[in-house]
Design a protein around this motif. Structure first.
Motif, PDB file in Angstrom:
ATOM      1  N   VAL A  20      80.835 -24.992 105.289  1.00  8.58           N
ATOM      2  CA  VAL A  20      81.580 -26.015 104.554  1.00  8.58           C
ATOM      3  C   VAL A  20      81.716 -27.306 105.355  1.00  8.58           C
ATOM      4  O   VAL A  20      81.625 -28.395 104.813  1.00  8.58           O
ATOM      5  CB  VAL A  20      82.987 -25.469 104.173  1.00  8.58           C
ATOM      6  N   THR A  21      81.937 -27.178 106.645  1.00 13.07           N
ATOM      7  CA  THR A  21      82.094 -28.343 107.509  1.00 13.07           C
ATOM      8  C   THR A  21      80.977 -28.291 108.547  1.00 13.07           C
ATOM      9  O   THR A  21      81.187 -27.877 109.678  1.00 13.07           O
ATOM     10  CB  THR A  21      83.471 -28.316 108.211  1.00 13.07           C
ATOM     11  N   PRO A  22      79.799 -28.787 108.152  1.00 13.56           N
ATOM     12  CA  PRO A  22      78.588 -28.523 108.928  1.00 13.56           C
ATOM     13  C   PRO A  22      78.592 -29.072 110.349  1.00 13.56           C
ATOM     14  O   PRO A  22      77.824 -28.605 111.184  1.00 13.56           O
ATOM     15  CB  PRO A  22      77.482 -29.195 108.111  1.00 13.56           C
ATOM     16  N   VAL A  23      79.451 -30.047 110.622  1.00  8.75           N
ATOM     17  CA  VAL A  23      79.377 -30.714 111.916  1.00  8.75           C
ATOM     18  C   VAL A  23      80.649 -30.419 112.725  1.00  8.75           C
ATOM     19  O   VAL A  23      81.025 -31.153 113.620  1.00  8.75           O
ATOM     20  CB  VAL A  23      79.148 -32.230 111.661  1.00  8.75           C
ATOM     21  N   ILE A  24      81.248 -29.259 112.431  1.00  5.06           N
ATOM     22  CA  ILE A  24      82.505 -28.858 113.060  1.00  5.06           C
ATOM     23  C   ILE A  24      82.353 -28.740 114.577  1.00  5.06           C
ATOM     24  O   ILE A  24      83.329 -28.842 115.318  1.00  5.06           O
ATOM     25  CB  ILE A  24      82.998 -27.511 112.462  1.00  5.06           C
ATOM     26  N   HIS A  25      81.101 -28.543 115.051  1.00  2.00           N
ATOM     27  CA  HIS A  25      80.882 -28.328 116.471  1.00  2.00           C
ATOM     28  C   HIS A  25      80.783 -29.634 117.250  1.00  2.00           C
ATOM     29  O   HIS A  25      80.544 -29.627 118.456  1.00  2.00           O
ATOM     30  CB  HIS A  25      79.612 -27.489 116.687  1.00  2.00           C
ATOM     31  N   LYS A  26      80.971 -30.750 116.561  1.00  3.72           N
ATOM     32  CA  LYS A  26      80.857 -32.040 117.253  1.00  3.72           C
ATOM     33  C   LYS A  26      82.195 -32.762 117.269  1.00  3.72           C
ATOM     34  O   LYS A  26      82.934 -32.772 116.295  1.00  3.72           O
ATOM     35  CB  LYS A  26      79.821 -32.919 116.551  1.00  3.72           C
ATOM     36  N   LYS A  31      84.548 -36.368 117.892  1.00  2.99           N
ATOM     37  CA  LYS A  31      84.426 -37.771 117.495  1.00  2.99           C
ATOM     38  C   LYS A  31      83.515 -38.516 118.473  1.00  2.99           C
ATOM     39  O   LYS A  31      82.676 -39.329 118.083  1.00  2.99           O
ATOM     40  CB  LYS A  31      85.823 -38.401 117.470  1.00  2.99           C
ATOM     41  N   ASP A  32      83.658 -38.203 119.752  1.00  3.65           N
ATOM     42  CA  ASP A  32      82.839 -38.883 120.763  1.00  3.65           C
ATOM     43  C   ASP A  32      81.359 -38.546 120.578  1.00  3.65           C
ATOM     44  O   ASP A  32      80.503 -39.428 120.706  1.00  3.65           O
ATOM     45  CB  ASP A  32      83.272 -38.470 122.181  1.00  3.65           C
ATOM     46  N   ASP A  33      81.080 -37.260 120.285  1.00  2.00           N
ATOM     47  CA  ASP A  33      79.682 -36.868 120.045  1.00  2.00           C
ATOM     48  C   ASP A  33      79.105 -37.691 118.904  1.00  2.00           C
ATOM     49  O   ASP A  33      77.981 -38.192 118.974  1.00  2.00           O
ATOM     50  CB  ASP A  33      79.597 -35.385 119.618  1.00  2.00           C
ATOM     51  N   ILE A  34      79.889 -37.808 117.818  1.00  2.00           N
ATOM     52  CA  ILE A  34      79.388 -38.474 116.615  1.00  2.00           C
ATOM     53  C   ILE A  34      79.195 -39.959 116.878  1.00  2.00           C
ATOM     54  O   ILE A  34      78.204 -40.571 116.446  1.00  2.00           O
ATOM     55  CB  ILE A  34      80.342 -38.211 115.432  1.00  2.00           C
ATOM     56  N   ARG A  35      80.132 -40.557 117.615  1.00  6.79           N
ATOM     57  CA  ARG A  35      79.988 -41.980 117.930  1.00  6.79           C
ATOM     58  C   ARG A  35      78.687 -42.222 118.679  1.00  6.79           C
ATOM     59  O   ARG A  35      77.949 -43.155 118.382  1.00  6.79           O
ATOM     60  CB  ARG A  35      81.165 -42.479 118.773  1.00  6.79           C
ATOM     61  N   ALA A  36      78.403 -41.338 119.632  1.00  9.98           N
ATOM     62  CA  ALA A  36      77.173 -41.494 120.423  1.00  9.98           C
ATOM     63  C   ALA A  36      75.944 -41.442 119.525  1.00  9.98           C
ATOM     64  O   ALA A  36      74.994 -42.219 119.702  1.00  9.98           O
ATOM     65  CB  ALA A  36      77.107 -40.409 121.492  1.00  9.98           C
TER      66      ALA A  36
END
Lengths: 465, 173
Positions: A154-160, A162-167
């Protein structure tokens, strides 16, 4: 998607040692777990349990009548202007989609989140045939940018974090440094909007197909599902055959529990009921592909039929202590967590996923939170039995188990064995202990024996009296 | 044999009755809302979702509110006015030289619709798309204005579904 489930232990170790994964996944799952409780039991525990029973029966009712419902669904969908196709295998499903794209000259494909399309590895096939594919669910978009696969249903990017995503945004989208999440999302939204407006084909899954009315039902929070089912000329839905339900009442029942269990919402932001094509500014052409890909085999095995009751809410993932520590990638394939540990061996073959049924302490949390009351722990045990029955005998292991059985069935041997072990420990024998106990000791301290065994204490007490 | 025939054959061959023993309760387990003021509950729930709720009692104020939201834009997306329960809206927009753009125009900021119903329990709008009520009007623009009448507010999603099963009008295209 390549199946790496056999490497669960190694992948789990990598995830846990990483530190970031258990941290991010632990936080995300605990939050979702708490939200589920408020939403399901907000009006009282009894009410929540009644909702679960109602939903459990609704799905089982559909499963009992599945072949008839599928035929009825085909008829009602067709009456609504939808073309219904059937696919026994992943390859057949992929070929259907490619053919549709060819027929309509579709070049750019916009997808909303669909685990079924992950299962059939649709994106790779489309790209290999020169088509542009964009994942429009924000989480899946992020993963697509980073060439990764989803780690949660359901939340595919739960393992990342905010900092990971910003990068990722900075690197792949040339985003300038933005601190807060909301403006980052707005930035991504701007990029996605262009794609929506220009896509030729929208591809989705379906949460439910209502046989009585020929309706395709979707729940979503981001609205990307609305976009991809409205703006392009063609809409293609890849739907597991177990997603068909009988009627509108059952749909209402299941809609009570799906958002509550998945994200702790009483309703998701958008709840879509699509009744084919009509002159409402939506797509001119709509296709539903009924996907088997191993489901009919699961259906035919009475031990595992109820696995098809799953409505893919993700609650079991959020409740599972194993999943919380390892995240979804450790499970090695599309579906992770408790339900993944059941359906991966069933869909892909037990021999491809032998560690998964053992990736559980059988705590039972998954069954407790499942909105349709699937007995996952029982199925994990059954799969373990299946694995043992299937494998060739391992001399050492079988001999060890037989000895253990022998010792436990004989009181004197058990007692003398205990005395010997106590003595041995005093003499430092534990340092000589070979594998597999050595492996066991890698992460655990060997417990001390009590100074007196229970039997001895009992005898002394009897004498004392 | 076709894929369909093979799949159905396997399913029929493997059909086993799956019982579910825990079921006791009758259908319809939604918490009742008999004593709840539906309008009040709807407003509360919608505001909790960050919707801007304007409660007005006359058409003129309603139209003025809409014009305020439109601001200086000179185009909007809109449903056919017969489906928006605000009689003077069409003329007021015309009077301000605000034109109705093609519903698929992604550059327009505001979209105006009515609604088939509203749901008090969740602060939801039921938007049915049909001819004259394109889906994109409530989807593409950044601002969506929905005009509803208080009597359109139902208690739950379940209530609306129950109504639909009586006459499947919204479900059949």
């Amino acid at each position: 998607m390549k199946n790496e489930s056999k490497n669960f232990v190694a992948l789990a170790e990598i995830a846990i040692e990483d530190g970031n994964v258990p941290r991010a996944v632990g936080k995300g799952t605990r939050t979702a777990f708490a939200r589920r409780i408020s939403a399901m039991y907000g009006t009282g525990h009894e009410h929540g349990e009644k909702m679960r029973q109602q939903a459990a029966e609704a799905k089982r009712r559909s499963l009992r009548q599945l072949p008839d419902l599928l035929e009825q669904a085909e008829q009602t969908l067709t009456e609504n202007g939808v073309t219904v196709l059937w696919a026994e295998t992943a390859e057949e499903a992929r070929q259907h989609v490619l053919k549709i794209a060819q027929e309509h000259g579709s070049q750019s494909i916009a997808k909303s989140k669909s685990m079924a399309t992950e299962e059939i590895a649709l994106n790779d096939a489309l790209i290999a045939n020169g088509l542009d594919v964009i994942e429009t669910d924000l989480g899946e978009y992020i993963l697509q940018l980073n060439e990764e696969h989803p780690s949660h249903i359901v939340t595919p990017v739960i393992h990342k974090s905010k900092d990971d995503i910003r990068a990722i945004f900075q690197e792949k989208l040339d985003m300038p440094y933005i601190e807060e999440a909301e403006p980052m999302v707005a930035f991504a939204r701007g990029k996605l909007r262009e794609k929506f407006l220009n896509a030729d084909m929208g591809v989705t899954g379906a949460n439910f197909i209502i046989a009585e009315t020929g309706s395709l039902c979707l729940v979503m929070n981001e609205g990307n599902g609305r976009m991809v089912t409205t703006m392009p000329d063609v809409h293609v839905a890849v739907v597991g055959i177990e997603k068909v339900i009988a009627n509108m009442q059952d749909y209402a029942t299941l809609t009570q529990v799906l958002p509550r269990s998945g994200t702790g919402q009483n309703l998701t932001v958008y709840t879509n009921i699509i009744n084919g094509t009509c002159d409402d500014g939506g797509p001119e052409h709509m296709y539903v592909i009924f996907l088997d890909n191993g489901r009919s085999e699961i259906y035919s095995n009475p031990k595992y039929t109820e696995a098809l009751a799953c409505i893919r809410c993700g609650a079991c993932l959020n409740a599972c202590p194993v999943y919380r520590s390892t995240g979804g990638h450790a499970y090695g394939w599309v579906y992770g967590g408790p339900i993944g540990a059941v359906i991966t061996p069933l869909l892909e073959g037990i021999d491809t996923a032998t560690p998964l049924p053992n990736a559980s302490s059988l705590c039972g949390s998954c069954k407790q939170v499942c909105p349709v009351d699937i007995d996952i722990p029982r199925m994990l045990l059954d799969l373990r039995h299946d694995i043992v029955e299937m494998r060739e005998s391992e001399l050492k292991w079988d001999a060890a188990i037989k000895s253990w059985e022998y010792v436990n069935l004989s009181a004197p041997i058990f007692e003398w064995g205990g005395k010997a072990a106590r003595l041995g420990l005093k003499l430092g024998a534990d340092k000589l202990v070979p594998n597999p106990l050595g492996e066991w000791k890698k992460y655990r301290d060997f417990p001390d024996f009590a100074p007196k065994s229970f039997r001895q204490q009992w005898r002394d007490r009897q004498k004392g009296e | 044999m076709s894929a369909k025939a093979n799949i159905l054959k396997r399913l029929r061959a493997g059909q086993t009755p799956i019982k579910y023993d825990q079921l006791e309760s009758e259908r319809n387990v939604i918490a009742p809302m008999d004593d709840v003021d539906l309008l009040e509950r709807f407003v509360q729930q919608a505001k909790a979702l960050s919707a801007h709720v304007h409660q007005v009692t006359d058409e003129t104020t309603a139209i003025d509110t809409i014009l305020q939201i439109i601001g200086t834009d000179n185009t909007v997306l809109a449903w056919d006015f017969e489906h928006i329960p605000l009689a003077g809206l069409a003329n007021s927009l015309k009077a301000k030289n605000i034109t109705i753009a093609d519903p698929r125009d992604g550059s327009v900021r505001v979209g105006i619709t009515g609604a088939e119903a509203a749901l008090a329990a969740t602060g939801s709008l039921v938007i049915s798309a049909k001819e004259g009520r394109p889906r994109s009007v409530s989807l593409l623009p950044h601002v969506h204005i929905a005009v509803i009448r208080a009597e359109q507010i139902l208690p739950h999603f379940d209530t609306w579904i129950e109504q639909q099963s009586q006459n499947q009008s919204s479900f059949r295209s």
